[in-house]
Design a protein around this motif. Sequence first.
Motif, short mmCIF file in Angstrom:
data_model
loop_
_atom_site.label_atom_id
_atom_site.label_comp_id
_atom_site.label_asym_id
_atom_site.label_seq_id
_atom_site.Cartn_x
_atom_site.Cartn_y
_atom_site.Cartn_z
N PRO A 95 0.83 -1.22 0.00
CA PRO A 95 0.00 0.00 0.00
C PRO A 95 0.86 1.27 0.00
O PRO A 95 2.02 1.22 0.42
N HIS A 96 0.30 2.36 -0.48
CA HIS A 96 1.03 3.64 -0.57
C HIS A 96 0.24 4.73 0.15
O HIS A 96 -0.99 4.69 0.18
N TYR A 97 0.96 5.71 0.67
CA TYR A 97 0.33 6.82 1.41
C TYR A 97 1.01 8.13 1.03
O TYR A 97 2.19 8.14 0.67
N THR A 98 0.25 9.24 1.14
CA THR A 98 0.86 10.56 0.98
C THR A 98 0.28 11.51 2.02
O THR A 98 -0.50 11.10 2.89
N HIS A 99 0.65 12.78 1.94
CA HIS A 99 0.20 13.77 2.93
C HIS A 99 -1.32 13.95 2.83
O HIS A 99 -1.88 13.78 1.77
N PRO A 100 -2.00 14.27 3.90
CA PRO A 100 -1.45 14.50 5.25
C PRO A 100 -1.21 13.18 6.00
O PRO A 100 -1.90 12.18 5.73
N ALA A 101 -0.27 13.20 6.94
CA ALA A 101 0.05 11.99 7.70
C ALA A 101 -1.12 11.62 8.61
O ALA A 101 -1.36 10.45 8.87
N SER A 102 -1.81 12.64 9.03
CA SER A 102 -2.94 12.41 9.92
C SER A 102 -4.22 12.89 9.23
O SER A 102 -4.25 14.01 8.72
N HIS A 103 -5.23 12.04 9.22
CA HIS A 103 -6.45 12.38 8.49
C HIS A 103 -7.61 11.69 9.19
O HIS A 103 -7.41 10.63 9.81
N PRO A 104 -8.81 12.27 9.10
CA PRO A 104 -9.95 11.57 9.72
C PRO A 104 -10.09 10.12 9.25
O PRO A 104 -10.64 9.27 9.96
N LEU A 105 -9.58 9.81 8.05
CA LEU A 105 -9.68 8.43 7.56
C LEU A 105 -8.59 7.52 8.11
O LEU A 105 -8.59 6.33 7.84
N GLY A 106 -7.65 8.09 8.82
CA GLY A 106 -6.62 7.24 9.44
C GLY A 106 -5.24 7.87 9.42
O GLY A 106 -5.02 8.92 8.81
N GLU A 107 -4.31 7.17 10.11
CA GLU A 107 -2.91 7.62 10.22
C GLU A 107 -2.06 6.86 9.20
O GLU A 107 -2.34 5.70 8.90
N VAL A 108 -1.01 7.53 8.74
CA VAL A 108 -0.03 6.83 7.91
C VAL A 108 0.79 5.93 8.84
O VAL A 108 1.17 6.37 9.93
N PRO A 109 1.04 4.66 8.46
CA PRO A 109 1.83 3.79 9.32
C PRO A 109 3.14 4.46 9.74
O PRO A 109 3.85 5.02 8.91
#
Length: 253
Positions: free
Chosen positions: A180-194
């Motif tokens: 899986p891939h993630y980008t900004h923001p690190a913190s979001h109502p949908l969850g945290e970036v690992p």
Amino acid sequence: MRIDVVSLFPEFIAQCAGFGVVGRAQERALLSLHGWNPRDHADGGYRRVDDRPFGGGPGMVMMIDPRQACLAAARAADPAPVPVVYLTPQGVPLNQRKVRELASRPRLLLLCGRYEGVDERLLAAEVDEEISIGDYVLSGGELAAAVLIDAVARLQEGVLNDAESAVQDSFEGDGLLDCPHYTHPASHPLGEVPGVLRSGDHAAIARWRRQQSLGRTWLRRPDLLDEAGLSRADRALLEAFCQQLLSGTHEPG
Ligand code: ADE
């Protein structure tokens, strides 16, 4: 790479291939696409390209001559020898390994079917390979050709930017699914970036990605693991992934 397509709807393929990565491949002259319409090689006022099937039954069958003439014209347009690939649900299923192999050729000639089929004698005489894009029936080979062209075009040297590199794609290398891939923001109502992805620890990040890739493949496409030839380290990572999943400490991906 040069790709010729024999189709009753060459404009459809040109449209599909005009956008995004495939469009860019054409702009950069890394892909040249040429459509050939059997109707341009059909006789008579009606420019007939199909006829009723011998033996009766529903639907129409594509006639030999317009397509054979079309294939001959496409072949003659370039001196490089070219395999003819017929898109059909009866073909060998397309996968990334096959895409790589096709992408390494200088030229391809794709033949799209329509209606009930193409006269079997033409296929026997002219077709080198039959390819399917999945176990479902489309109303013609054009969408399948567009899929194949996209998959092959993006692998041409110089088409993808570094950031889009195909090396980490699902099915590449050892054939596992991508992590899986993630980008900004690190913190979001949908969850945290690992957290590990924000740690700056490159070895730990690589390990996490490998583990996610193994875990996802195990969860979604366990059939792919059989062919992947996992190392002892891979097996340990996968085992830890399963443990985390069972104990509920798995970081979602
Ligand atoms: N033509 C119609 N259905 C097809 C499929 N699934 N793959 C390739 N060509 C097709």
